[in-house]
Design a protein around this motif. Structure first.
Motif, PDB file in Angstrom:
ATOM      1  N   LEU A  49     -32.394  28.886 -42.256  1.00  0.00           N
ATOM      2  CA  LEU A  49     -31.031  28.688 -42.743  1.00  0.00           C
ATOM      3  C   LEU A  49     -30.053  28.536 -41.582  1.00  0.00           C
ATOM      4  O   LEU A  49     -29.126  27.714 -41.642  1.00  0.00           O
ATOM      5  N   VAL A  50     -30.253  29.321 -40.542  1.00  0.00           N
ATOM      6  CA  VAL A  50     -29.394  29.195 -39.359  1.00  0.00           C
ATOM      7  C   VAL A  50     -29.582  27.822 -38.717  1.00  0.00           C
ATOM      8  O   VAL A  50     -28.607  27.150 -38.346  1.00  0.00           O
ATOM      9  N   ILE A  51     -30.841  27.387 -38.598  1.00  0.00           N
ATOM     10  CA  ILE A  51     -31.138  26.091 -37.977  1.00  0.00           C
ATOM     11  C   ILE A  51     -30.490  24.950 -38.756  1.00  0.00           C
ATOM     12  O   ILE A  51     -29.848  24.062 -38.184  1.00  0.00           O
ATOM     13  N   ILE A  52     -30.645  24.965 -40.071  1.00  0.00           N
ATOM     14  CA  ILE A  52     -30.068  23.906 -40.907  1.00  0.00           C
ATOM     15  C   ILE A  52     -28.546  23.932 -40.836  1.00  0.00           C
ATOM     16  O   ILE A  52     -27.891  22.878 -40.727  1.00  0.00           O
ATOM     17  N   SER A  53     -27.968  25.119 -40.895  1.00  0.00           N
ATOM     18  CA  SER A  53     -26.507  25.245 -40.894  1.00  0.00           C
ATOM     19  C   SER A  53     -25.900  24.661 -39.623  1.00  0.00           C
ATOM     20  O   SER A  53     -24.993  23.815 -39.672  1.00  0.00           O
ATOM     21  N   VAL A  54     -26.382  25.121 -38.485  1.00  0.00           N
ATOM     22  CA  VAL A  54     -25.797  24.688 -37.209  1.00  0.00           C
ATOM     23  C   VAL A  54     -26.108  23.217 -36.935  1.00  0.00           C
ATOM     24  O   VAL A  54     -25.277  22.488 -36.383  1.00  0.00           O
ATOM     25  N   SER A  55     -27.282  22.762 -37.324  1.00  0.00           N
ATOM     26  CA  SER A  55     -27.670  21.377 -37.066  1.00  0.00           C
ATOM     27  C   SER A  55     -26.902  20.399 -37.942  1.00  0.00           C
ATOM     28  O   SER A  55     -26.554  19.299 -37.500  1.00  0.00           O
ATOM     29  N   LEU A  60     -19.822  23.204 -36.594  1.00  0.00           N
ATOM     30  CA  LEU A  60     -20.585  24.301 -35.995  1.00  0.00           C
ATOM     31  C   LEU A  60     -21.236  23.913 -34.672  1.00  0.00           C
ATOM     32  O   LEU A  60     -21.971  24.714 -34.089  1.00  0.00           O
ATOM     33  N   HIS A  61     -20.974  22.698 -34.206  1.00  0.00           N
ATOM     34  CA  HIS A  61     -21.567  22.243 -32.951  1.00  0.00           C
ATOM     35  C   HIS A  61     -20.746  22.738 -31.769  1.00  0.00           C
ATOM     36  O   HIS A  61     -20.145  21.959 -31.026  1.00  0.00           O
ATOM     37  N   THR A  62     -20.696  24.044 -31.602  1.00  0.00           N
ATOM     38  CA  THR A  62     -19.969  24.684 -30.506  1.00  0.00           C
ATOM     39  C   THR A  62     -20.968  25.295 -29.528  1.00  0.00           C
ATOM     40  O   THR A  62     -22.151  25.480 -29.860  1.00  0.00           O
ATOM     41  N   PRO A  63     -20.545  25.621 -28.312  1.00  0.00           N
ATOM     42  CA  PRO A  63     -21.473  26.218 -27.344  1.00  0.00           C
ATOM     43  C   PRO A  63     -22.158  27.486 -27.860  1.00  0.00           C
ATOM     44  O   PRO A  63     -23.368  27.643 -27.714  1.00  0.00           O
ATOM     45  N   THR A  64     -21.381  28.378 -28.474  1.00  0.00           N
ATOM     46  CA  THR A  64     -21.966  29.621 -28.982  1.00  0.00           C
ATOM     47  C   THR A  64     -22.996  29.344 -30.065  1.00  0.00           C
ATOM     48  O   THR A  64     -24.081  29.940 -30.088  1.00  0.00           O
ATOM     49  N   ILE A  66     -24.723  26.612 -30.489  1.00  0.00           N
ATOM     50  CA  ILE A  66     -25.915  25.976 -29.904  1.00  0.00           C
ATOM     51  C   ILE A  66     -26.882  27.053 -29.422  1.00  0.00           C
ATOM     52  O   ILE A  66     -28.106  26.934 -29.573  1.00  0.00           O
ATOM     53  N   LEU A  67     -26.341  28.120 -28.870  1.00  0.00           N
ATOM     54  CA  LEU A  67     -27.186  29.242 -28.444  1.00  0.00           C
ATOM     55  C   LEU A  67     -27.817  29.932 -29.649  1.00  0.00           C
ATOM     56  O   LEU A  67     -28.990  30.317 -29.617  1.00  0.00           O
ATOM     57  N   LEU A  68     -27.029  30.097 -30.708  1.00  0.00           N
ATOM     58  CA  LEU A  68     -27.568  30.687 -31.934  1.00  0.00           C
ATOM     59  C   LEU A  68     -28.677  29.818 -32.503  1.00  0.00           C
ATOM     60  O   LEU A  68     -29.681  30.326 -33.008  1.00  0.00           O
ATOM     61  N   LEU A  69     -28.505  28.505 -32.437  1.00  0.00           N
ATOM     62  CA  LEU A  69     -29.524  27.583 -32.912  1.00  0.00           C
ATOM     63  C   LEU A  69     -30.800  27.718 -32.095  1.00  0.00           C
ATOM     64  O   LEU A  69     -31.911  27.753 -32.659  1.00  0.00           O
ATOM     65  N   SER A  70     -30.666  27.810 -30.785  1.00  0.00           N
ATOM     66  CA  SER A  70     -31.836  27.957 -29.915  1.00  0.00           C
ATOM     67  C   SER A  70     -32.568  29.264 -30.182  1.00  0.00           C
ATOM     68  O   SER A  70     -33.807  29.304 -30.230  1.00  0.00           O
ATOM     69  N   LEU A  71     -31.798  30.322 -30.384  1.00  0.00           N
ATOM     70  CA  LEU A  71     -32.393  31.609 -30.706  1.00  0.00           C
ATOM     71  C   LEU A  71     -33.099  31.561 -32.046  1.00  0.00           C
ATOM     72  O   LEU A  71     -34.199  32.107 -32.211  1.00  0.00           O
ATOM     73  N   ALA A  72     -32.491  30.894 -33.008  1.00  0.00           N
ATOM     74  CA  ALA A  72     -33.085  30.786 -34.338  1.00  0.00           C
ATOM     75  C   ALA A  72     -34.393  30.008 -34.299  1.00  0.00           C
ATOM     76  O   ALA A  72     -35.332  30.321 -35.036  1.00  0.00           O
ATOM     77  N   VAL A  73     -34.482  28.992 -33.446  1.00  0.00           N
ATOM     78  CA  VAL A  73     -35.719  28.213 -33.322  1.00  0.00           C
ATOM     79  C   VAL A  73     -36.861  29.089 -32.801  1.00  0.00           C
ATOM     80  O   VAL A  73     -37.970  29.084 -33.348  1.00  0.00           O
ATOM     81  N   SER A  74     -36.598  29.846 -31.750  1.00  0.00           N
ATOM     82  CA  SER A  74     -37.641  30.717 -31.202  1.00  0.00           C
ATOM     83  C   SER A  74     -38.024  31.816 -32.196  1.00  0.00           C
ATOM     84  O   SER A  74     -39.208  32.137 -32.355  1.00  0.00           O
ATOM     85  N   ASP A  75     -37.034  32.363 -32.884  1.00  0.00           N
ATOM     86  CA  ASP A  75     -37.321  33.407 -33.872  1.00  0.00           C
ATOM     87  C   ASP A  75     -38.038  32.835 -35.099  1.00  0.00           C
ATOM     88  O   ASP A  75     -38.859  33.506 -35.718  1.00  0.00           O
ATOM     89  N   ALA A 143     -22.520  20.633 -23.290  1.00  0.00           N
ATOM     90  CA  ALA A 143     -23.482  20.032 -22.361  1.00  0.00           C
ATOM     91  C   ALA A 143     -24.091  21.085 -21.435  1.00  0.00           C
ATOM     92  O   ALA A 143     -25.307  21.086 -21.187  1.00  0.00           O
ATOM     93  N   ARG A 144     -23.265  21.989 -20.924  1.00  0.00           N
ATOM     94  CA  ARG A 144     -23.772  23.030 -20.027  1.00  0.00           C
ATOM     95  C   ARG A 144     -24.673  24.022 -20.767  1.00  0.00           C
ATOM     96  O   ARG A 144     -25.667  24.511 -20.212  1.00  0.00           O
ATOM     97  N   VAL A 145     -24.309  24.313 -21.997  1.00  0.00           N
ATOM     98  CA  VAL A 145     -25.143  25.226 -22.784  1.00  0.00           C
ATOM     99  C   VAL A 145     -26.506  24.597 -23.063  1.00  0.00           C
ATOM    100  O   VAL A 145     -27.544  25.260 -22.946  1.00  0.00           O
ATOM    101  N   LYS A 146     -26.529  23.325 -23.433  1.00  0.00           N
ATOM    102  CA  LYS A 146     -27.802  22.638 -23.672  1.00  0.00           C
ATOM    103  C   LYS A 146     -28.661  22.615 -22.410  1.00  0.00           C
ATOM    104  O   LYS A 146     -29.878  22.821 -22.473  1.00  0.00           O
TER     105      LYS A 146
END
Length: 328
Positions: A49-55, A60-64, A66-75, A143-146
């Motif tokens: 749900l987090v992945i779909i929401s942010v994507s 929701l395409h903010t630096p913070t 993007i980090l939540l999305l990356s964390l959600a992918v690993s989790d 860009a820096r977060v990615k």
């Protein structure tokens, strides 16, 4: 799981080299499977749900986020792959062979270390946002977060490959019999991993969040003095609530991370860094349990998440231009 005497062999044709099948009373086994697989499914669902929401939603395409999305992918990968395989590895015979066993441990190292690294990046993001808010938009960009996330994954892949080099070259080298999938960590590698994967991230997170906490409290107190002077009781109440909320949230972040990760590393030290018995099973599950809690801590507390979940569940995201919906 505990192996009883007289238990059946994993491979009947290998009388001298086969492991014995783990046995559990059926009622305990059923309860264990239900609880653990439910945790695994919920972990997958929440992080998806987090992945779909942010994507999906552009706002929701903010630096913070993007980090939540990356964390959600690993989790998400923890819940989808690591939890079920860990349950299977400890409750029945390993029938997938030595190569898949080495791949499992390799993925375990990569995914869990990446999750830890991203949590560190989130703490850096929150530190800059609260302690240096004027320069946050210029210093923390999408860009820096990615780029930081990519570098985090590259570092993790390099580190885990070096860490498990011998095990990857010779899969199954630590197995004492057929039907087993274990990993033995020597003292040097275990100490290095303890420092790089535990003490360093823990130190960074605690230092940054304590700094954030101090700054947030000092700002709240300064505003408290101001509203007291001008007599704005309503603003005073809001300030007190914000101060308590900040303290509670930061406390939850640090305590949950420590509670999930400390048992595993403490156990490896006590047991001479051997991860191959039934006691380690529950410690590893606690280690993975952090992936179950992360979406609740970092996403469920956000109002936009609840709103996006409603849109996802009601299939509103399939409507034209739904990505431009005002979600904040």
């Amino acid at each position: 799981m505990e192996i009883q005497k007289g238990a059946e062999l994993c491979f009947q044709q290998l009388l001298n080299n086969s492991c014995r099948k783990p046995t559990l009373h059926w009622s305990k086994a059923v309860l264990l499977y239900i609880v653990l697989f439910c945790i695994s499914l919920i972990t997958v669902a929440l992080n998806l749900l987090v992945i779909i929401s942010v994507s999906h939603f552009r706002q929701l395409h903010t630096p913070t986020n993007i980090l939540l999305l990356s964390l959600a992918v690993s989790d998400f990968l923890v819940g989808l792959l690591l939890m079920p395989l860990e349950i299977f590895r400890n409750t029945t015979c390993w029938v997938f062979g030595d190569v898949i066993c080495s791949v499992y441990w390799y993925l375990t190292g990569n995914i869990t270390c990446a999750s830890t690294g991203i949590i560190v990046l989130i703490s850096v993001d929150r530190y800059v946002a609260i302690c240096d808010p004027l320069h946050y938009p210029s210093r923390i960009t999408v860009a820096r977060v990615k780029l930081s996330v990519c570098l985090c994954w590259f570092y993790v892949i390099f580190y885990v490959t070096l860490y498990l080099k011998d095990f990857l070259i010779k899969p199954g080298r630590y197995n004492s019999c057929y039907g087993e999938c274990v990993l033995v960590i020597n003292d040097i590698a275990g100490t290095a991993d303890l420092v790089l994967s535990f003490f360093v991230p823990i130190t960074v997170i605690i230092v940054l969040y304590m700094r954030v906490f101090v700054v947030a409290v000092s700002q709240a107190r300064a505003l408290h003095s101001y509203v007291t002077a001008v007599g704005l009781q309503r603003s005073l109440n809001q300030t007190n609530k914000s101060e308590l909320k900040a303290a509670r949230t930061l406390g939850v972040l640090v305590v949950v991370f420590l509670a999930s990760y400390c048992p595993f590393y403490c156990y490896t030290l006590v047991e001479e860094n051997v991860v191959n018995d039934s006691s380690a099973f529950f410690v590893v599950i606690a280690f993975y349990f952090n992936s179950f809690l992360n979406p609740m801590i970092y996403a469920l507390f956000y109002p936009w998440f609840r709103k996006s979940v409603k849109l996802i569940i009601t299939l509103q995201i399939f409507k034209l231009h739904s990505s431009d919906t005002n979600i904040l």
